[in-house]
Motif scaffolding. Structure first.
Motif, PDB file in Angstrom:
ATOM      1  N   GLY A   1      71.267  43.254  37.915  1.00  0.00           N
ATOM      2  CA  GLY A   1      70.274  42.225  38.237  1.00  0.00           C
ATOM      3  C   GLY A   1      70.595  40.899  37.585  1.00  0.00           C
ATOM      4  O   GLY A   1      70.561  39.838  38.218  1.00  0.00           O
TER       5      GLY A   1
ATOM      6  N   LEU B   1      67.290  41.959  40.715  1.00  0.00           N
ATOM      7  CA  LEU B   1      66.551  42.280  39.499  1.00  0.00           C
ATOM      8  C   LEU B   1      65.621  43.464  39.728  1.00  0.00           C
ATOM      9  O   LEU B   1      65.517  44.368  38.888  1.00  0.00           O
ATOM     10  CB  LEU B   1      65.746  41.055  39.039  1.00  0.00           C
ATOM     11  CG  LEU B   1      66.542  39.919  38.384  1.00  0.00           C
ATOM     12  CD1 LEU B   1      65.659  38.696  38.212  1.00  0.00           C
ATOM     13  CD2 LEU B   1      67.109  40.358  37.039  1.00  0.00           C
TER      14      LEU B   1
ATOM     15  N   ALA C   1      66.138  47.254  38.168  1.00  0.00           N
ATOM     16  CA  ALA C   1      65.115  47.898  37.348  1.00  0.00           C
ATOM     17  C   ALA C   1      64.710  49.249  37.917  1.00  0.00           C
ATOM     18  O   ALA C   1      64.514  50.216  37.181  1.00  0.00           O
ATOM     19  CB  ALA C   1      63.898  46.976  37.236  1.00  0.00           C
TER      20      ALA C   1
ATOM     21  N   LEU D   1      63.957  44.475  32.307  1.00  0.00           N
ATOM     22  CA  LEU D   1      63.596  43.113  32.709  1.00  0.00           C
ATOM     23  C   LEU D   1      62.977  42.417  31.499  1.00  0.00           C
ATOM     24  O   LEU D   1      61.757  42.406  31.335  1.00  0.00           O
ATOM     25  CB  LEU D   1      62.615  43.144  33.884  1.00  0.00           C
ATOM     26  CG  LEU D   1      63.184  43.438  35.263  1.00  0.00           C
ATOM     27  CD1 LEU D   1      62.076  43.526  36.301  1.00  0.00           C
ATOM     28  CD2 LEU D   1      64.194  42.383  35.661  1.00  0.00           C
ATOM     29  N   THR D   2      63.811  41.833  30.670  1.00  0.00           N
ATOM     30  CA  THR D   2      63.304  41.170  29.469  1.00  0.00           C
ATOM     31  C   THR D   2      62.618  39.863  29.846  1.00  0.00           C
ATOM     32  O   THR D   2      62.847  39.309  30.930  1.00  0.00           O
ATOM     33  CB  THR D   2      64.442  40.890  28.481  1.00  0.00           C
ATOM     34  OG1 THR D   2      65.411  40.024  29.115  1.00  0.00           O
ATOM     35  CG2 THR D   2      65.127  42.184  28.064  1.00  0.00           C
TER      36      THR D   2
ATOM     37  N   ILE E   1      64.913  36.953  30.775  1.00  0.00           N
ATOM     38  CA  ILE E   1      65.525  37.068  32.100  1.00  0.00           C
ATOM     39  C   ILE E   1      64.522  36.672  33.179  1.00  0.00           C
ATOM     40  O   ILE E   1      64.848  35.938  34.118  1.00  0.00           O
ATOM     41  CB  ILE E   1      66.037  38.498  32.338  1.00  0.00           C
ATOM     42  CG1 ILE E   1      67.234  38.792  31.423  1.00  0.00           C
ATOM     43  CG2 ILE E   1      66.432  38.702  33.806  1.00  0.00           C
ATOM     44  CD1 ILE E   1      67.750  40.213  31.535  1.00  0.00           C
ATOM     45  N   VAL E   2      63.282  37.139  33.054  1.00  0.00           N
ATOM     46  CA  VAL E   2      62.251  36.818  34.043  1.00  0.00           C
ATOM     47  C   VAL E   2      61.973  35.315  34.059  1.00  0.00           C
ATOM     48  O   VAL E   2      61.898  34.688  35.128  1.00  0.00           O
ATOM     49  CB  VAL E   2      60.955  37.601  33.746  1.00  0.00           C
ATOM     50  CG1 VAL E   2      59.826  37.145  34.668  1.00  0.00           C
ATOM     51  CG2 VAL E   2      61.194  39.104  33.899  1.00  0.00           C
TER      52      VAL E   2
END
Length: 283
Positions: A72, A236, A240, A247-248, A251-252
């Motif tokens: 992702g 992404l 996941a 998905l930290t 990153i989001v």
């Protein structure tokens, strides 16, 4: 699918086989349609330059880097390509940077910083950071090749163009890979592995790249590049769901900034074109 394939195949043999298989399939399609396959003598230098940017700069760099970066996150970093296109098209294609485009580029840059922040905050040379930098570099090479196609191959046969941009570089990578990567017949003759390779090569590489080359020649390069920005978001989500990749928050936030900047530029371009069309209408 590429992430899974990299856990099965040697990376450079995989990418070179993928490129060669895609090119040979398109060559068969071109012959069935009774169209020319061989370029003219004066076309070879530019085709070689384009193939080097696509195969060595984009595909090979991306494939190597994906071994150390989640799928992702890889997609988010590679698909910063529209940011680079905005700058390159300004200088080489006369598709000028507006204030809205510049603001979109700033948002995209902030998104990159957010994604890379853990590494930048504790800066140290590691494979993850190197992989992320290489993925951004592969996005740059993709942007360069896209601008190059728009500038020199706008009216060229797009299937023929795709054949040689994949085949020339693919053969070079294949020859190099044979010298230092093992060939395990059990891996290559496995039906599941073969089906993945065939799909990735024929659909995901050959026909997809031929279609992309055609789209680039038809519309504004920046608009064309914006249209594929749904891919990082889907990557992404699939990363996941399928690979259980984290998905930290950084990153989001980074993905959101990148997409906001690019979508804003697209909406502005649409608005500007509508305004220009309206201004040309008779009163």
């Amino acid at each position: 699918m590429v992430k899974h394939s990299l856990q099965v195949f040697p990376p450079f043999l995989f990418i070179s086989t993928r490129l060669i298989l895609a090119a040979l399939t398109l060559m068969l399609v071109q012959r069935v349609m009774k169209k020319s396959v061989m370029p003219q003598r004066h076309e070879w230098p530019r085709l070689m330059i384009l193939s080097a940017m696509v195969c060595l700069g984009f595909y090979t760099t991306q494939t190597f880097a994906m071994q150390f970066v989640d799928s992702g996150l890889s997609a988010v970093l590679v698909f910063t390509m529209p940011i680079f296109i905005g700058v390159l098209a300004h200088y080489f294609l006369n598709e000028y940077l507006t204030r809205q485009k510049i603001f979109g580029l700033i948002l995209g840059t902030l998104g990159l910083i957010a994604i890379l922040w853990p590494q930048l905050h504790h800066l140290g040379l590691n494979l993850s950071l190197v992989g992320q930098i290489m993925l951004i570099g592969s996005g740059l090479f993709w942007a360069m090749s896209t601008v190059y196609i728009k500038k020199y191959f706008a009216t060229y046969d797009k299937i023929k163009l795709t054949i040689w941009q994949l085949l020339l570089g693919g053969v070079v990578v294949f020859i190099g890979a044979l010298s230092f990567e093992p060939v395990d017949a059990k891996v290559w003759l496995n039906p599941l592995n073969e089906s993945l390779l065939i799909y990735i090569a024929i659909i995901g590489t050959g026909f997809a790249f031929a279609l992309w080359n055609w789209i680039v020649s038809q519309v504004d390069t920046f608009v064309a590049s914006i249209s594929i920005m749904c891919i990082p978001i889907l990557s992404l989500l699939f990363g996941a769901l399928i690979w259980h990749e984290a998905l930290t928050l950084n990153i989001v936030i980074g993905a959101a900034f990148i997409c906001m900047g690019i979508v804003m530029s697209a909406l502005t371009l649409t608005h500007q074109k509508t305004s220009m069309q309206y201004s040309r209408c008779p009163k």
